[in-house]
Scaffold this motif. Structure first.
Motif, PDB file in Angstrom:
ATOM      1  N   UNK A  74      26.678  15.075  22.555  1.00 27.49           N
ATOM      2  CA  UNK A  74      26.470  14.722  23.965  1.00 27.49           C
ATOM      3  C   UNK A  74      25.010  14.721  24.409  1.00 27.49           C
ATOM      4  N   UNK A  75      24.084  14.903  23.502  1.00 30.34           N
ATOM      5  CA  UNK A  75      22.670  15.004  23.875  1.00 30.34           C
ATOM      6  C   UNK A  75      22.012  13.628  23.959  1.00 30.34           C
ATOM      7  N   UNK A  76      22.637  12.743  24.721  1.00 29.54           N
ATOM      8  CA  UNK A  76      22.047  11.420  24.952  1.00 29.54           C
ATOM      9  C   UNK A  76      21.946  11.194  26.454  1.00 29.54           C
ATOM     10  N   UNK A  77      21.048  10.313  26.843  1.00 31.35           N
ATOM     11  CA  UNK A  77      20.849  10.001  28.259  1.00 31.35           C
ATOM     12  C   UNK A  77      22.149   9.531  28.892  1.00 31.35           C
ATOM     13  N   UNK A  78      22.856   8.607  28.247  1.00 27.33           N
ATOM     14  CA  UNK A  78      24.092   8.057  28.822  1.00 27.33           C
ATOM     15  C   UNK A  78      25.154   9.136  29.004  1.00 27.33           C
ATOM     16  N   UNK A  79      25.315   9.990  28.008  1.00 26.39           N
ATOM     17  CA  UNK A  79      26.363  11.007  28.098  1.00 26.39           C
ATOM     18  C   UNK A  79      26.027  12.081  29.135  1.00 26.39           C
ATOM     19  N   UNK A  80      24.772  12.494  29.202  1.00 24.26           N
ATOM     20  CA  UNK A  80      24.373  13.486  30.201  1.00 24.26           C
ATOM     21  C   UNK A  80      24.467  12.903  31.605  1.00 24.26           C
ATOM     22  N   UNK A  81      24.143  11.635  31.769  1.00 24.16           N
ATOM     23  CA  UNK A  81      24.297  11.015  33.096  1.00 24.16           C
ATOM     24  C   UNK A  81      25.751  11.046  33.548  1.00 24.16           C
ATOM     25  N   UNK A  82      26.673  10.762  32.663  1.00 26.01           N
ATOM     26  CA  UNK A  82      28.098  10.767  33.026  1.00 26.01           C
ATOM     27  C   UNK A  82      28.546  12.164  33.445  1.00 26.01           C
ATOM     28  N   UNK A  83      28.116  13.171  32.713  1.00 25.44           N
ATOM     29  CA  UNK A  83      28.468  14.545  33.077  1.00 25.44           C
ATOM     30  C   UNK A  83      27.828  14.909  34.406  1.00 25.44           C
ATOM     31  N   UNK A  84      26.570  14.522  34.613  1.00 24.77           N
ATOM     32  CA  UNK A  84      25.877  14.830  35.870  1.00 24.77           C
ATOM     33  C   UNK A  84      26.558  14.163  37.061  1.00 24.77           C
ATOM     34  N   UNK A  85      26.992  12.919  36.885  1.00 21.55           N
ATOM     35  CA  UNK A  85      27.728  12.236  37.960  1.00 21.55           C
ATOM     36  C   UNK A  85      29.003  12.999  38.311  1.00 21.55           C
ATOM     37  N   UNK A  86      29.718  13.442  37.285  1.00 25.67           N
ATOM     38  CA  UNK A  86      30.948  14.198  37.510  1.00 25.67           C
ATOM     39  C   UNK A  86      30.636  15.507  38.235  1.00 25.67           C
ATOM     40  N   UNK A  87      29.635  16.248  37.752  1.00 32.04           N
ATOM     41  CA  UNK A  87      29.274  17.518  38.388  1.00 32.04           C
ATOM     42  C   UNK A  87      28.876  17.308  39.847  1.00 32.04           C
TER      43      UNK A  87
END
Length: 145
Positions: A74-87
């Motif tokens: 999960x250490x990619x820009x796209x994956x972290x953005x998705x988690x951040x949006x959810x949070x």
């Protein structure tokens, strides 16, 4: 006395509801938004986890989302953005912690007679973590560590 729990909330909702009134802080691990990839790496899909995150955020005194950032997972820009949006969508959540993967517990696997399955994965470097923090900040207004 301040009480807290750190958990992925991969448990029946009824069990979480029992302990929630006694907690001042719920540190919620969210590892991935894609259920198939979550299942591939953790052995479990994430639908229950994400549903429980929504309920906990609505009912907890305080909740912080924590993301163990693991290269190849999960250490990619796209994956972290998705988690951040959810949070960011969770009511009452004010903080998002990006935690760099480490191998401090790998020796415990030997003691337990288990195989450590990530021996070739290196922790993300400082530059990668800074990039991931900026990616999260680009899509949410939470305090990010």
């Amino acid at each position: 006395m301040h009480t807290a729990v750190e958990s992925t909330a991969n448990a029946p909702f009824e069990k979480i509801r029992e302990i929630l009134p006694y907690l001042d802080l719920y540190l919620m691990d969210v590892k991935h938004m894609d259920s198939a990839k979550h299942g591939q790496f953790t052995g479990r899909p994430n639908e229950l986890i994400l549903e429980n995150a929504k309920w906990i955020a609505e009912n907890a005194h305080s909740m912080t989302v924590r993301v163990p950032t693991v290269p190849t997972f999960n250490a990619s820009v796209a994956e972290i953005r998705e988690i951040a949006k959810f949070a960011n969508s969770l009511p009452g959540v004010k903080e998002l912690h990006l935690l760099p993967y480490h191998r401090l517990g790998s020796d415990k696997y030997t003691g337990l007679g288990r195989t450590y399955t990530l021996p070739d994965i290196l922790p993300p470097d400082k530059g990668t973590m800074e990039t991931l923090v900026l990616a999260a900040k680009s899509v949410c207004d939470l305090h990010i560590q």
